[in-house]
Design a protein around this motif. Structure first.
Motif, mmCIF file in Angstrom:
data_model
loop_
_atom_site.group_PDB
_atom_site.id
_atom_site.type_symbol
_atom_site.label_atom_id
_atom_site.label_comp_id
_atom_site.label_asym_id
_atom_site.label_seq_id
_atom_site.Cartn_x
_atom_site.Cartn_y
_atom_site.Cartn_z
ATOM 1 N N GLY A 12 54.510 3.943 -30.824
ATOM 2 C CA GLY A 12 53.555 5.181 -30.617
ATOM 3 C C GLY A 12 54.022 6.207 -30.345
ATOM 4 N N GLY A 13 55.169 6.465 -30.421
ATOM 5 C CA GLY A 13 56.138 7.866 -29.971
ATOM 6 C C GLY A 13 55.513 8.901 -30.844
ATOM 7 N N ILE A 14 56.377 9.955 -30.735
ATOM 8 C CA ILE A 14 55.911 11.178 -31.541
ATOM 9 C C ILE A 14 55.556 10.955 -32.922
ATOM 10 C CG2 ILE A 14 58.159 12.141 -31.987
ATOM 11 C CD1 ILE A 14 56.727 14.992 -31.052
ATOM 12 N N ILE A 15 56.451 10.263 -33.423
ATOM 13 C CA ILE A 15 56.251 10.052 -35.072
ATOM 14 C C ILE A 15 55.029 9.105 -35.303
ATOM 15 C CG2 ILE A 15 57.300 9.144 -37.065
ATOM 16 C CD1 ILE A 15 58.705 11.627 -36.071
ATOM 17 N N GLY A 16 55.141 7.958 -34.563
ATOM 18 C CA GLY A 16 54.063 7.249 -35.210
ATOM 19 C C GLY A 16 52.736 7.565 -34.577
ATOM 20 N N SER A 17 52.556 8.504 -33.785
ATOM 21 C CA SER A 17 51.365 9.151 -33.408
ATOM 22 C C SER A 17 50.989 10.144 -33.785
ATOM 23 C CB SER A 17 51.471 9.621 -31.707
ATOM 24 O OG SER A 17 51.485 8.304 -30.840
ATOM 25 N N SER A 18 52.003 11.026 -34.572
ATOM 26 C CA SER A 18 51.508 12.137 -35.622
ATOM 27 C C SER A 18 51.118 11.389 -36.909
ATOM 28 C CB SER A 18 52.915 12.738 -35.749
ATOM 29 O OG SER A 18 52.584 13.678 -36.831
ATOM 30 N N VAL A 19 51.877 10.165 -37.172
ATOM 31 C CA VAL A 19 51.280 9.556 -38.422
ATOM 32 C C VAL A 19 49.729 9.126 -38.190
ATOM 33 C CG1 VAL A 19 51.473 7.561 -40.143
ATOM 34 C CG2 VAL A 19 53.366 8.997 -39.118
ATOM 35 N N LYS A 31 40.465 1.330 -40.308
ATOM 36 C CA LYS A 31 41.141 0.888 -38.955
ATOM 37 C C LYS A 31 42.469 1.203 -38.781
ATOM 38 C CE LYS A 31 40.522 -1.322 -34.970
ATOM 39 N NZ LYS A 31 40.314 -0.419 -33.767
ATOM 40 N N ILE A 32 43.015 1.718 -37.775
ATOM 41 C CA ILE A 32 44.347 1.888 -37.552
ATOM 42 C C ILE A 32 44.657 1.391 -36.101
ATOM 43 C CG2 ILE A 32 46.300 3.443 -37.211
ATOM 44 C CD1 ILE A 32 44.923 5.635 -38.994
ATOM 45 N N ILE A 33 45.700 0.431 -36.271
ATOM 46 C CA ILE A 33 46.259 -0.106 -34.900
ATOM 47 C C ILE A 33 47.658 0.717 -34.665
ATOM 48 C CG2 ILE A 33 47.225 -1.928 -33.593
ATOM 49 C CD1 ILE A 33 44.813 -3.594 -34.456
ATOM 50 N N VAL A 34 47.911 1.074 -33.513
ATOM 51 C CA VAL A 34 49.380 1.523 -33.366
ATOM 52 C C VAL A 34 49.884 0.524 -32.013
ATOM 53 C CG1 VAL A 34 50.678 3.399 -32.212
ATOM 54 C CG2 VAL A 34 48.687 3.695 -33.465
ATOM 55 N N PHE A 35 51.070 -0.153 -32.423
ATOM 56 C CA PHE A 35 51.539 -1.142 -31.286
ATOM 57 C C PHE A 35 52.780 -0.528 -30.635
ATOM 58 C CE2 PHE A 35 49.630 -4.415 -34.287
ATOM 59 C CZ PHE A 35 49.159 -5.213 -33.247
ATOM 60 N N GLU A 36 52.615 -0.346 -29.454
ATOM 61 C CA GLU A 36 53.691 0.368 -28.936
ATOM 62 C C GLU A 36 54.091 -0.702 -27.528
ATOM 63 O OE1 GLU A 36 55.581 3.241 -28.481
ATOM 64 O OE2 GLU A 36 56.367 1.970 -26.978
ATOM 65 N N LYS A 37 55.398 -0.895 -27.719
ATOM 66 C CA LYS A 37 55.696 -1.906 -26.542
ATOM 67 C C LYS A 37 55.976 -1.465 -25.178
ATOM 68 C CE LYS A 37 60.794 -1.156 -27.127
ATOM 69 N NZ LYS A 37 62.047 -1.630 -27.351
ATOM 70 N N ASP A 38 55.929 -0.104 -24.915
ATOM 71 C CA ASP A 38 56.068 0.284 -23.492
ATOM 72 C C ASP A 38 54.985 1.627 -23.217
ATOM 73 O OD1 ASP A 38 56.875 1.280 -20.982
ATOM 74 O OD2 ASP A 38 58.717 2.047 -21.704
ATOM 75 N N TYR A 174 45.357 1.730 -29.876
ATOM 76 C CA TYR A 174 46.711 1.695 -29.369
ATOM 77 C C TYR A 174 46.693 0.269 -28.566
ATOM 78 C CZ TYR A 174 48.607 6.035 -30.299
ATOM 79 O OH TYR A 174 49.276 7.309 -31.170
ATOM 80 N N ILE A 175 47.675 -0.670 -28.879
ATOM 81 C CA ILE A 175 47.771 -1.844 -28.162
ATOM 82 C C ILE A 175 49.211 -1.972 -27.652
ATOM 83 C CG2 ILE A 175 47.888 -4.641 -28.548
ATOM 84 C CD1 ILE A 175 45.607 -4.179 -30.736
ATOM 85 N N TYR A 176 49.373 -2.220 -26.375
ATOM 86 C CA TYR A 176 50.538 -2.014 -25.737
ATOM 87 C C TYR A 176 51.131 -3.287 -25.752
ATOM 88 C CZ TYR A 176 49.256 2.623 -24.893
ATOM 89 O OH TYR A 176 48.732 3.989 -25.359
ATOM 90 N N GLU A 177 51.642 -3.740 -27.050
ATOM 91 C CA GLU A 177 52.281 -5.252 -27.084
ATOM 92 C C GLU A 177 53.800 -4.719 -27.976
ATOM 93 O OE1 GLU A 177 51.740 -7.924 -25.713
ATOM 94 O OE2 GLU A 177 49.759 -7.611 -24.983
ATOM 95 N N GLU A 178 54.711 -5.706 -27.927
ATOM 96 C CA GLU A 178 55.871 -5.511 -28.635
ATOM 97 C C GLU A 178 55.687 -6.261 -30.162
ATOM 98 O OE1 GLU A 178 59.400 -6.517 -26.836
ATOM 99 O OE2 GLU A 178 60.676 -6.205 -28.417
ATOM 100 N N VAL A 179 56.291 -5.694 -31.205
ATOM 101 C CA VAL A 179 55.917 -6.261 -32.371
ATOM 102 C C VAL A 179 57.443 -6.824 -32.407
ATOM 103 C CG1 VAL A 179 56.371 -5.993 -34.859
ATOM 104 C CG2 VAL A 179 54.704 -4.885 -33.835
ATOM 105 N N ASP A 180 57.334 -8.428 -33.003
ATOM 106 C CA ASP A 180 58.579 -9.164 -33.204
ATOM 107 C C ASP A 180 59.070 -9.194 -34.393
ATOM 108 O OD1 ASP A 180 60.507 -10.821 -31.963
ATOM 109 O OD2 ASP A 180 59.535 -12.578 -33.279
ATOM 110 N N THR A 195 55.646 -10.325 -29.985
ATOM 111 C CA THR A 195 56.494 -11.444 -29.416
ATOM 112 C C THR A 195 55.801 -12.518 -28.696
ATOM 113 O OG1 THR A 195 56.499 -9.534 -27.567
ATOM 114 C CG2 THR A 195 58.361 -9.735 -28.985
ATOM 115 N N ASP A 196 54.225 -12.452 -28.540
ATOM 116 C CA ASP A 196 53.520 -13.506 -27.893
ATOM 117 C C ASP A 196 53.042 -14.452 -28.870
ATOM 118 O OD1 ASP A 196 51.444 -12.127 -29.059
ATOM 119 O OD2 ASP A 196 50.189 -11.376 -27.038
#
Ligand SMILES: Cc1cc2nc3c(=O)[nH]c(=O)nc-3n(C[C@H](O)[C@H](O)[C@H](O)COP(=O)(O)OP(=O)(O)OC[C@H]3O[C@@H](n4cnc5c(N)ncnc54)[C@H](O)[C@@H]3O)c2cc1C
Length: 388
Positions: A12-19, A31-38, A174-180, A195-196
């Protein structure tokens, strides 16, 4: 199905959020989900960027993307306002300047032609004109420079923040989790595993994980020539400030500098090797950058480094340009990484382009096909001369 959505964006940085923003702004109703690890974005590249935007490229595609970015950022505060909340991005059109030795001038003359064909108002400057821009400049070893007044610098963190707020406002979650890793079946993307161990499903997954994106792609068996490379920036103050605010100025050595408010930042395109490393040392400034700076601008001799930081380039080792589009070996898997040092200024064009490609199956505003994944196998690289 539980956890089933229409589009998953990883990062969910500048590129993901722009998309995410452009898809929804352009009328995508799924429905769009953005996964952001931090959620703090501490190590993301965007807030660590130098914030430069330029038109001084040598390929049609980079010039077109940067020009779209320029127009978008110019109007960012107004166009991205949500009610009374505006997003000021400190947009400064103070110019972008490549200083040139005698030997470099013929190359810049060639660049100028390509830029003019693409509508860029770049100009070759002589020593006298350089001194009008930067009166303190040492022009001893210079023949002139290539300058674009329309370009300059801005605050990348504020742009990212504006995109995130707008994407959320339009409905992205936006879901603040890491994609494994990615889930796929019969040559089609199916979703992601966190990762969970939880799984989320979507027919479209866009990999916008910046310097971590190529690792995810490799894990899925789809390696691309992108590696994380640390680049460092130093913030310093000087005893005798310069008369005028600087354009973003690139020295022939590869060191660059600009104002940061009343102070200055400088960086260097040093080859630090591929690794994830956020360390920086004051001695690096003193030994590598400061000698260049003081030679170029004597006022920089009495400089006090206040702080420094390192950020990661998602560095494309083949042609230093972004890799954008659907992966030919995995339907529904889209890439948007490999930006090297120019992703911040290309974010609006990437968001718009991928919105069109994902919604309609083709590009409309700018044809981003030259940046497709297939170009490596087809040996059709995008060779950009002006990359540092
Ligand atoms: C020192 C430096 C100077 C730069 N200067 C400029 C400049 O002057 N002009 C310019 O245009 N560009 C510049 N850049 C490049 C620019 O910053 C990048 O191209 C751009 O920020 C890339 O944006 P991004 O969203 O892809 O990456 P990021 O901002 O890094 O965002 C990617 C996000 O993905 C998240 N993520 C990663 N893996 C996962 C995962 N598995 N699951 C969930 N989330 C994940 C990360 O936490 C991160 O927040 C510079 C870069 C650096 C490092």
């Amino acid at each position: 199905m539980k956890n089933q959505v229409d589009i998953i964006i990883v990062g969910g940085g500048i590129i993901g959020s722009s998309v995410a923003y452009h898809l929804l702004k352009d009328g995508f109703t799924g429905k769009i989900i953005v996964f952001e690890k931090d959620g703090t974005y501490e190590f993301a590249s965007t807030p660590r960027s130098a914030g430069g935007f330029r038109q001084l490229y040598t390929t049609d595609i980079n010039i077109k993307m940067s020009r779209l970015g320029l127009q978008f950022y110019k109007n960012f505060a107004r166009n991205m306002a949500i009610g009374t909340e505006t997003f000021e991005i400190d947009f400064k059109q103070l110019g972008y300047l490549f200083l040139a030795t005698e030997k470099m001038m013929p190359k810049f003359q060639e660049h100028l032609k390509i830029q003019h064909q693409n509508g860029v108002s770049s100009e070759l400057l002589g020593k006298g004109e350089l001194l009008k821009l930067i009166p303190e400049l040492n022009t001893e070893d210079l023949a002139g420079g290539l300058f674009c007044a329309e370009s300059g610098y801005l605050d990348p963190y504020s742009v990212m923040h504006g995109y995130i707020k707008n994407a959320k406002h339009l409905g992205a979650e936006y879901i603040y989790e890491e994609v494994d890793g990615f889930l796929s079946e019969h040559g089609r993307i199916k979703g992601v595993r966190l990762t969970d161990s939880r799984e989320f499903y979507a027919p479209v997954v866009v990999n916008c994980a910046g310097a971590w994106a190529s690792g995810l792609s490799r894990k899925a068996g789809l390696p691309l020539p992108v590696v994380p490379v640390p680049r460092r920036i130093f913030l310093f103050d000087v005893e005798n400030p310069l008369e005028k605010h600087l354009p973003l100025t690139m020295d022939p050595t590869g060191a660059y500098f600009r104002n940061e408010g009343q102070k200055y930042i400088a960086g260097y395109g040093q080859d630090a090797g591929s690794k994830i490393d956020f360390s920086w040392r004051r001695t690096e400034f003193e030994e590598q950058i400061w000698p260049i700076l003081t030679r170029r601008i004597p006022n920089f001799e009495k400089a006090k480094v206040e702080r420094g930081w390192a950020g990661l380039y998602d560095y494309n080792t083949e042609d230093h340009n972004a890799i954008i589009g659907e992966h030919p070996q995995l339907k529904g898997y889209f890439t948007a990484f490999g930006f090297s040092g120019h992703g911040m200024q290309q974010a609006p064009a990437v968001g718009k382009g991928l919105s069109e490609l994902i919604r309609t199956g083709k590009y409309d505003t700018i044809d981003l096909t030259p940046l497709r994944v297939e170009r490596f196998a087809e040996n059709d690289l995008v060779v950009e001369d002006a990359i540092y």
